[in-house]
Design a protein around this motif. Structure first.
Motif, mmCIF file in Angstrom:
data_model
loop_
_atom_site.group_PDB
_atom_site.id
_atom_site.type_symbol
_atom_site.label_atom_id
_atom_site.label_comp_id
_atom_site.label_asym_id
_atom_site.label_seq_id
_atom_site.Cartn_x
_atom_site.Cartn_y
_atom_site.Cartn_z
ATOM 1 N N THR A 354 0.849 -1.187 0.000
ATOM 2 C CA THR A 354 0.000 0.000 0.000
ATOM 3 C C THR A 354 0.887 1.240 0.000
ATOM 4 O OG1 THR A 354 -1.726 -1.153 1.233
ATOM 5 C CG2 THR A 354 -1.793 1.248 1.242
ATOM 6 N N LEU A 355 0.682 2.106 -0.969
ATOM 7 C CA LEU A 355 1.421 3.357 -1.046
ATOM 8 C C LEU A 355 0.447 4.509 -0.862
ATOM 9 C CD1 LEU A 355 3.296 1.257 -2.603
ATOM 10 C CD2 LEU A 355 4.260 3.263 -3.736
ATOM 11 N N ALA A 356 0.670 5.329 0.145
ATOM 12 C CA ALA A 356 -0.224 6.438 0.431
ATOM 13 C C ALA A 356 -0.006 7.583 -0.560
ATOM 14 C CB ALA A 356 -0.023 6.914 1.868
ATOM 15 N N ASP A 357 -0.856 8.586 -0.469
ATOM 16 C CA ASP A 357 -0.843 9.703 -1.421
ATOM 17 C C ASP A 357 0.550 10.329 -1.545
ATOM 18 O OD1 ASP A 357 -3.527 9.203 -1.450
ATOM 19 O OD2 ASP A 357 -4.130 11.089 -0.510
ATOM 20 N N GLY A 358 0.943 10.547 -2.793
ATOM 21 C CA GLY A 358 2.178 11.265 -3.067
ATOM 22 C C GLY A 358 3.453 10.463 -2.931
ATOM 23 N N ALA A 359 3.365 9.184 -2.606
ATOM 24 C CA ALA A 359 4.580 8.365 -2.501
ATOM 25 C C ALA A 359 5.183 8.159 -3.889
ATOM 26 C CB ALA A 359 4.266 7.029 -1.851
ATOM 27 N N LYS A 360 6.527 8.016 -3.921
ATOM 28 C CA LYS A 360 7.208 7.889 -5.205
ATOM 29 C C LYS A 360 8.280 6.804 -5.146
ATOM 30 C CE LYS A 360 6.630 12.784 -6.394
ATOM 31 N NZ LYS A 360 7.325 14.042 -6.739
ATOM 32 N N ALA A 361 8.282 5.957 -6.160
ATOM 33 C CA ALA A 361 9.376 5.009 -6.395
ATOM 34 C C ALA A 361 9.634 5.088 -7.892
ATOM 35 C CB ALA A 361 8.991 3.603 -5.961
ATOM 36 N N ASN A 362 10.581 5.903 -8.268
ATOM 37 C CA ASN A 362 10.673 6.308 -9.667
ATOM 38 C C ASN A 362 11.455 5.376 -10.573
ATOM 39 O OD1 ASN A 362 9.027 8.608 -9.988
ATOM 40 N ND2 ASN A 362 10.488 9.835 -8.820
ATOM 41 N N HIS A 363 12.343 4.539 -10.023
ATOM 42 C CA HIS A 363 13.050 3.645 -10.938
ATOM 43 C C HIS A 363 13.759 2.513 -10.201
ATOM 44 C CE1 HIS A 363 14.803 7.872 -11.199
ATOM 45 N NE2 HIS A 363 15.394 7.361 -10.149
ATOM 46 N N LEU A 364 13.769 1.356 -10.866
ATOM 47 C CA LEU A 364 14.634 0.233 -10.493
ATOM 48 C C LEU A 364 14.494 -0.143 -9.020
ATOM 49 C CD1 LEU A 364 17.791 1.565 -12.365
ATOM 50 C CD2 LEU A 364 16.313 -0.302 -13.135
ATOM 51 N N ALA A 365 13.275 -0.474 -8.588
ATOM 52 C CA ALA A 365 13.070 -0.751 -7.167
ATOM 53 C C ALA A 365 12.027 -1.844 -6.992
ATOM 54 C CB ALA A 365 12.631 0.514 -6.439
ATOM 55 N N TYR A 366 12.016 -2.418 -5.775
ATOM 56 C CA TYR A 366 11.020 -3.451 -5.431
ATOM 57 C C TYR A 366 10.389 -3.103 -4.096
ATOM 58 C CZ TYR A 366 8.965 -7.848 -3.896
ATOM 59 O OH TYR A 366 8.098 -8.799 -3.431
ATOM 60 N N LEU A 367 9.054 -3.098 -4.081
ATOM 61 C CA LEU A 367 8.286 -2.899 -2.859
ATOM 62 C C LEU A 367 7.313 -4.061 -2.716
ATOM 63 C CD1 LEU A 367 7.587 0.927 -3.101
ATOM 64 C CD2 LEU A 367 8.506 -0.218 -1.072
ATOM 65 N N GLY A 368 7.628 -5.004 -1.814
ATOM 66 C CA GLY A 368 6.771 -6.157 -1.595
ATOM 67 C C GLY A 368 6.383 -6.269 -0.135
ATOM 68 N N ASP A 369 5.103 -6.556 0.124
ATOM 69 C CA ASP A 369 4.601 -6.697 1.497
ATOM 70 C C ASP A 369 4.989 -5.473 2.322
ATOM 71 O OD1 ASP A 369 3.468 -9.500 1.424
ATOM 72 O OD2 ASP A 369 5.508 -9.866 0.737
#
Length: 458
Positions: A354-369
């Motif tokens: 879950t990413l809240a408002d305005g969160a950013k992951a702009n390149h080459l990344a992993y967000l799991g659990d």
């Protein structure tokens, strides 16, 4: 009036050159047979019967509880197939016979065919073709059908007839049961032909009528991969036309695939080569870039999905909030829940996060659990290490956290709100809010070191 529906699904489909039963080949991500079952269900019949034969166990497993399956073993023709279901039919009303490899007959056409029978007449579904070569011709006397004449048996005058039989019919149930049990196989193929009941009906004075299909596409069957591909494009063009009439902007309707349901708001645009699967809902002003695959997802107002993005919500679904920017080359997996104005850039993967408002992951990344707070900036090359080899663990990132590049967050771990994680850090313990946390080895330079060189060739 009682309506029984019989679906013929016993054929092998030799020309498909496949181990899979023909009726289980897929059109718009559903089997040919499932399309027919869905259309049959729309008529609310008293009972639906599916005749199986080749690959019976696979076909019956696919049918499940949607209909009663009756096996035809061996397969001795269309008349023999109907003989197998006689004990399961009612005693009155109408029996509608459909083909399991003719997937695009509309409920309206099927209903009109049953109504043309009305429990009193033998009704044949026909279509007018520009080139009727190979089809059985409908020979009429006024409105009454006198016979179906196969192409090879037709006279020159009969071959000029463009109205042909589609293989689907509706008959008075009581008469159908009597007729099919009187069929013989006195022909070169030694098969029982359902079309022979036309002569029986004429002999008995039962009216035989033709119910014309509105277009060729509804009655086309599938006997080869080429025919399946042709029908797929016809189906997709019809879906594209329907969506465009409802206001969806498609850059090229010939390069569009819908394999489920797609709903949309106003002023949505879809570029070429996009595939929509499962249930997809677009808000207003959504833009989908070229060559995206989107499955089981909700896309909020004003969101932009850049080219080559893959969103697969699977059973959990995926949500993209209003004003978010996704891609290009991003991947959202099941459980991805993005708030408003979230940025997910190229080669970023999000799974069960879950990413809240305005969160950013702009390149080459992993967000799991992970649970990511508002306005978090997640650096390039950073990952959540959420799997310990046996169990999944969750990472919690507070609001306004800045995660530097090439960080590893070893779950379970919580990053305090407003904190900063120095680039290259491996974080295995909770971090306090508002502070800089760095966890990396001290940089060392060794002047006496030399780079290895290749050994000389012998």
């Amino acid at each position: 009036m009682t309506l029984d529906i019989v679906i013929m699904a016993a054929g092998k489909g030799t020309r498909m050159r496949s181990a899979r039963p023909k009726v289980l080949h897929r059109l718009a991500d559903r089997s040919l047979l499932q399309h027919v079952l869905d259309r049959a269900a729309a008529l609310a019949p008293e009972r639906t019967l599916v005749i199986t034969g080749h690959g019976a166990e696979q076909v019956e497993a696919a049918v499940g509880d949607a209909a009663l399956c009756v096996r035809q073993e061996p397969q001795l023709g269309t008349g023999h197939a109907i003989q197998q279901v006689v004990p399961h039919l009612g005693d009155a009303g109408t029996t509608l016979i459909l083909n399991g490899d003719v997937p695009l007959i509309s409920p309206a056409t099927a209903r009109a065919l049953a109504q043309a029978c009305g429990g009193e007449r033998l009704a044949l579904l026909t279509v007018v073709l520009d080139d009727a070569t190979g089809y059985g011709r409908i020979v009429r006397q006024g409105e009454q059908v006198q016979a179906i004449v196969e192409h090879k048996d037709a006279s020159d005058a009969q071959r000029q007839i463009r109205e042909v039989y589609t293989g689907m019919m509706a008959a008075p149930t009581a008469a159908l049961k009597r007729w099919v049990m009187a069929l013989t196989n006195a022909n070169a193929q030694q098969e029982y032909y359902l079309t022979d009941i036309v002569a029986m009906a004429v002999a008995e004075g039962v009216p035989v009528v033709a119910a014309p299909a509105p277009n060729e596409t509804e009655v086309l069957g599938v006997n080869s991969p080429a025919q399946l591909a042709d029908l797929e494009r016809r189906f997709q063009r019809a879906e594209a036309t329907r969506l465009m009439e409802a206001g969806l902007r498609l850059a090229d309707p010939a390069r569009f695939d819908l394999r489920g349901t797609l709903t949309h708001g106003m002023d949505c645009e879809v570029d070429v080569g996009c595939i929509f699967e499962g249930t997809v809902a677009l808000g207003n002003d959504v833009r989908i870039g070229a060559h995206c695959v989107i499955r089981n997802a909700q896309i909020g107002n004003g969101a932009v999905i850049h080219p080559f993005t893959h969103i697969d919500g699977d059973r959990d679904g995926a949500v993209v909030g209003a004003g978010s920017l996704i891609g290009p080359f991003a991947r959202l997996r099941p459980g991805a829940q993005l708030g408003r104005e979230v940025h997910i850039g190229n080669f970023v993967e999000v799974k069960n996060a879950t990413l809240a408002d305005g969160a950013k992951a702009n390149h080459l990344a992993y967000l799991g659990d992970a649970t990511v707070g508002e306005r978090v900036n997640y650096g390039a090359g950073s990952i959540t290490a959420n799997y310990d080899g046996a169990n999944k663990h969750r990472t919690v990132i507070g609001a306004d956290v800045h995660v530097g590049s090439n960080c590893v967050l070893i779950a379970p771990v919580t990053l305090g709100a407003g904190g900063t994680i120095g680039g290259g850090s491996t974080i295995s313990k909770d971090t306090p809010p508002g502070q800089l946390t760095v966890a990396r080895a001290k940089q060392v330079s060794l002047g006496a070191w030399s780079r290895p060189v290749k050994a000389p060739k012998k």
